[in-house]
Design a protein around this motif. Structure first.
Motif, PDB file in Angstrom:
ATOM      1  N   GLU A  86       0.826  -1.210   0.000  1.00  0.00           N
ATOM      2  CA  GLU A  86       0.000   0.000   0.000  1.00  0.00           C
ATOM      3  C   GLU A  86       0.861   1.261   0.000  1.00  0.00           C
ATOM      4  OE1 GLU A  86      -2.457  -0.705   3.432  1.00  0.00           O
ATOM      5  OE2 GLU A  86      -3.837  -1.997   2.302  1.00  0.00           O
ATOM      6  N   ARG A  87       1.950   1.238   0.753  1.00  0.00           N
ATOM      7  CA  ARG A  87       2.835   2.406   0.775  1.00  0.00           C
ATOM      8  C   ARG A  87       3.488   2.610  -0.591  1.00  0.00           C
ATOM      9  NH1 ARG A  87       7.138   2.626   4.515  1.00  0.00           N
ATOM     10  NH2 ARG A  87       7.067   4.862   4.151  1.00  0.00           N
ATOM     11  N   LEU A  88       3.876   1.523  -1.249  1.00  0.00           N
ATOM     12  CA  LEU A  88       4.463   1.645  -2.583  1.00  0.00           C
ATOM     13  C   LEU A  88       3.430   2.136  -3.591  1.00  0.00           C
ATOM     14  CD1 LEU A  88       6.768  -1.465  -2.575  1.00  0.00           C
ATOM     15  CD2 LEU A  88       7.496   0.909  -2.887  1.00  0.00           C
ATOM     16  N   ALA A  89       2.201   1.666  -3.453  1.00  0.00           N
ATOM     17  CA  ALA A  89       1.136   2.124  -4.346  1.00  0.00           C
ATOM     18  C   ALA A  89       0.920   3.628  -4.186  1.00  0.00           C
ATOM     19  CB  ALA A  89      -0.161   1.366  -4.065  1.00  0.00           C
ATOM     20  N   ALA A  90       1.151   4.147  -2.987  1.00  0.00           N
ATOM     21  CA  ALA A  90       0.986   5.579  -2.725  1.00  0.00           C
ATOM     22  C   ALA A  90       2.204   6.402  -3.165  1.00  0.00           C
ATOM     23  CB  ALA A  90       0.713   5.809  -1.237  1.00  0.00           C
ATOM     24  N   ALA A  91       3.278   5.729  -3.548  1.00  0.00           N
ATOM     25  CA  ALA A  91       4.504   6.401  -4.004  1.00  0.00           C
ATOM     26  C   ALA A  91       4.905   5.823  -5.357  1.00  0.00           C
ATOM     27  CB  ALA A  91       5.619   6.209  -2.981  1.00  0.00           C
ATOM     28  N   PRO A  92       4.064   5.988  -6.388  1.00  0.00           N
ATOM     29  CA  PRO A  92       4.303   5.294  -7.661  1.00  0.00           C
ATOM     30  C   PRO A  92       5.616   5.659  -8.346  1.00  0.00           C
ATOM     31  CG  PRO A  92       2.557   6.927  -7.898  1.00  0.00           C
ATOM     32  CD  PRO A  92       2.875   6.837  -6.433  1.00  0.00           C
ATOM     33  N   GLU A  93       6.047   6.908  -8.217  1.00  0.00           N
ATOM     34  CA  GLU A  93       7.296   7.305  -8.869  1.00  0.00           C
ATOM     35  C   GLU A  93       8.485   6.582  -8.240  1.00  0.00           C
ATOM     36  OE1 GLU A  93       5.259   9.544  -7.340  1.00  0.00           O
ATOM     37  OE2 GLU A  93       4.282  10.562  -9.016  1.00  0.00           O
ATOM     38  N   LEU A  94       8.494   6.515  -6.920  1.00  0.00           N
ATOM     39  CA  LEU A  94       9.571   5.816  -6.226  1.00  0.00           C
ATOM     40  C   LEU A  94       9.514   4.326  -6.528  1.00  0.00           C
ATOM     41  CD1 LEU A  94      11.960   5.772  -4.299  1.00  0.00           C
ATOM     42  CD2 LEU A  94      10.321   5.647  -2.394  1.00  0.00           C
ATOM     43  N   ALA A  95       8.335   3.765  -6.498  1.00  0.00           N
ATOM     44  CA  ALA A  95       8.183   2.337  -6.782  1.00  0.00           C
ATOM     45  C   ALA A  95       8.714   1.998  -8.178  1.00  0.00           C
ATOM     46  CB  ALA A  95       6.717   1.927  -6.651  1.00  0.00           C
ATOM     47  N   ALA A  96       8.399   2.841  -9.149  1.00  0.00           N
ATOM     48  CA  ALA A  96       8.851   2.595 -10.519  1.00  0.00           C
ATOM     49  C   ALA A  96      10.364   2.752 -10.646  1.00  0.00           C
ATOM     50  CB  ALA A  96       8.148   3.551 -11.486  1.00  0.00           C
ATOM     51  N   ALA A  97      10.939   3.663  -9.890  1.00  0.00           N
ATOM     52  CA  ALA A  97      12.376   3.939 -10.007  1.00  0.00           C
ATOM     53  C   ALA A  97      13.234   2.919  -9.278  1.00  0.00           C
ATOM     54  CB  ALA A  97      12.677   5.334  -9.475  1.00  0.00           C
ATOM     55  N   VAL A  98      12.753   2.402  -8.167  1.00  0.00           N
ATOM     56  CA  VAL A  98      13.625   1.597  -7.314  1.00  0.00           C
ATOM     57  C   VAL A  98      13.886   0.201  -7.870  1.00  0.00           C
ATOM     58  CG1 VAL A  98      11.895   0.620  -5.727  1.00  0.00           C
ATOM     59  CG2 VAL A  98      14.219   1.114  -4.928  1.00  0.00           C
ATOM     60  N   THR A  99      12.946  -0.400  -8.551  1.00  0.00           N
ATOM     61  CA  THR A  99      13.166  -1.768  -9.037  1.00  0.00           C
ATOM     62  C   THR A  99      14.367  -1.843  -9.971  1.00  0.00           C
ATOM     63  OG1 THR A  99      10.845  -2.341  -8.722  1.00  0.00           O
ATOM     64  CG2 THR A  99      12.115  -3.740 -10.212  1.00  0.00           C
ATOM     65  N   PRO A 100      14.416  -1.044 -11.047  1.00  0.00           N
ATOM     66  CA  PRO A 100      15.607  -1.122 -11.895  1.00  0.00           C
ATOM     67  C   PRO A 100      16.883  -0.687 -11.170  1.00  0.00           C
ATOM     68  CG  PRO A 100      14.057   0.504 -12.768  1.00  0.00           C
ATOM     69  CD  PRO A 100      13.394  -0.153 -11.605  1.00  0.00           C
ATOM     70  N   ALA A 101      16.762   0.236 -10.237  1.00  0.00           N
ATOM     71  CA  ALA A 101      17.947   0.688  -9.495  1.00  0.00           C
ATOM     72  C   ALA A 101      18.534  -0.464  -8.680  1.00  0.00           C
ATOM     73  CB  ALA A 101      17.599   1.853  -8.590  1.00  0.00           C
ATOM     74  N   LEU A 102      17.680  -1.198  -7.987  1.00  0.00           N
ATOM     75  CA  LEU A 102      18.168  -2.306  -7.154  1.00  0.00           C
ATOM     76  C   LEU A 102      18.653  -3.485  -7.988  1.00  0.00           C
ATOM     77  CD1 LEU A 102      15.615  -2.268  -4.215  1.00  0.00           C
ATOM     78  CD2 LEU A 102      17.950  -1.361  -4.259  1.00  0.00           C
ATOM     79  N   LEU A 103      18.138  -3.623  -9.190  1.00  0.00           N
ATOM     80  CA  LEU A 103      18.572  -4.705 -10.072  1.00  0.00           C
ATOM     81  C   LEU A 103      19.849  -4.361 -10.834  1.00  0.00           C
ATOM     82  CD1 LEU A 103      15.149  -5.844 -11.563  1.00  0.00           C
ATOM     83  CD2 LEU A 103      16.579  -7.080  -9.919  1.00  0.00           C
ATOM     84  N   SER A 104      20.230  -3.110 -10.797  1.00  0.00           N
ATOM     85  CA  SER A 104      21.405  -2.678 -11.551  1.00  0.00           C
ATOM     86  C   SER A 104      22.684  -3.266 -10.954  1.00  0.00           C
ATOM     87  CB  SER A 104      21.501  -1.148 -11.548  1.00  0.00           C
ATOM     88  OG  SER A 104      21.954  -0.686 -10.286  1.00  0.00           O
ATOM     89  N   HIS A 105      23.735  -3.208 -11.734  1.00  0.00           N
ATOM     90  CA  HIS A 105      25.056  -3.639 -11.272  1.00  0.00           C
ATOM     91  C   HIS A 105      25.880  -2.447 -10.786  1.00  0.00           C
ATOM     92  CE1 HIS A 105      24.433  -7.708 -12.607  1.00  0.00           C
ATOM     93  NE2 HIS A 105      24.005  -7.245 -13.757  1.00  0.00           N
ATOM     94  N   ASP A 106      25.184  -1.359 -10.524  1.00  0.00           N
ATOM     95  CA  ASP A 106      25.817  -0.125 -10.069  1.00  0.00           C
ATOM     96  C   ASP A 106      26.477  -0.375  -8.711  1.00  0.00           C
ATOM     97  OD1 ASP A 106      26.404   2.439  -9.137  1.00  0.00           O
ATOM     98  OD2 ASP A 106      24.571   3.304  -9.983  1.00  0.00           O
ATOM     99  N   PRO A 107      27.806  -0.223  -8.622  1.00  0.00           N
ATOM    100  CA  PRO A 107      28.482  -0.457  -7.339  1.00  0.00           C
ATOM    101  C   PRO A 107      28.028   0.518  -6.251  1.00  0.00           C
ATOM    102  CG  PRO A 107      30.023   0.434  -8.963  1.00  0.00           C
ATOM    103  CD  PRO A 107      28.743   0.146  -9.684  1.00  0.00           C
ATOM    104  N   GLU A 108      27.481   1.657  -6.652  1.00  0.00           N
ATOM    105  CA  GLU A 108      26.976   2.640  -5.693  1.00  0.00           C
ATOM    106  C   GLU A 108      25.734   2.145  -4.958  1.00  0.00           C
ATOM    107  OE1 GLU A 108      28.060   5.797  -4.820  1.00  0.00           O
ATOM    108  OE2 GLU A 108      29.874   5.240  -5.889  1.00  0.00           O
TER     109      GLU A 108
END
Length: 176
Positions: A86-108
């Protein structure tokens, strides 16, 4: 990240994310919104993925001390997955951004990915009680998979919570 400058950047980053979305946001536009130079911004945020992971980490911390509600372990774990959904549904921009970010190979992102994973495990451990490590691992994997599916647009975050209710019940029944 704990300095005032970092806080300004994160606030500006969240505002920029909400205003323009993950695809359009740049560290330069975040810096501009924060009233800082791009060089200063890159000192704190080497990538958009780092920004999104940091924002998600802070999103999780906002309610980290809230105890799960429910009369039994199944209800408590369902409460955890439903609340996050429910919290993610209320923050759609963050929800959309975080999945690819966490799946990335970005060492940061690596350290934040581990912290985020540990926080999810902790929440399931608290909610599941004495269900055991195997049940907690299954819950964590199920939740991560559901996040991925929602991030790919295969279901909404609200649907994710509904679908996880059934999955949680099956996993928790198997742990007894």
């Amino acid at each position: 990240m704990s300095s005032t400058t970092a806080e300004r950047l994160l606030e500006a980053g969240l505002d920029e994310l909400r205003a323009v979305g993950a695809e359009t946001l740049t560290i330069r536009t975040v810096a501009q919104r924060a009233g800082l130079s791009p060089a200063t911004a890159y000192t704190y945020l080497a990538s958009k993925n780092r920004l999104y992971a940091e924002l998600f980490w802070r999103f999780l911390l906002e309610d980290a001390d809230v105890r799960p509600d429910g009369v039994d372990p199944v209800a408590r774990v369902q409460w955890v997955t439903r609340r996050l959904g429910e919290r993610l549904a209320a923050a759609p921009e963050l929800a959309a951004a975080v999945t690819p970010a966490l799946l990335s190979h970005d060492p940061e992102v690596e350290e934040l990915r581990l912290r985020i994973g540990a926080e999810l495990v902790r929440r399931f451990e608290v909610a599941a009680g004495d269900a055991g490590a195997e049940a907690v691992e299954a819950l964590t994997l199920a939740f991560s998979g559901a996040l991925l599916q929602a991030g790919m647009g295969l279901m909404t975050y609200a649907e994710m919570a509904d679908r996880l209710d059934v999955v949680v019940a099956v996993i928790m029944r198997g742990s007894r």
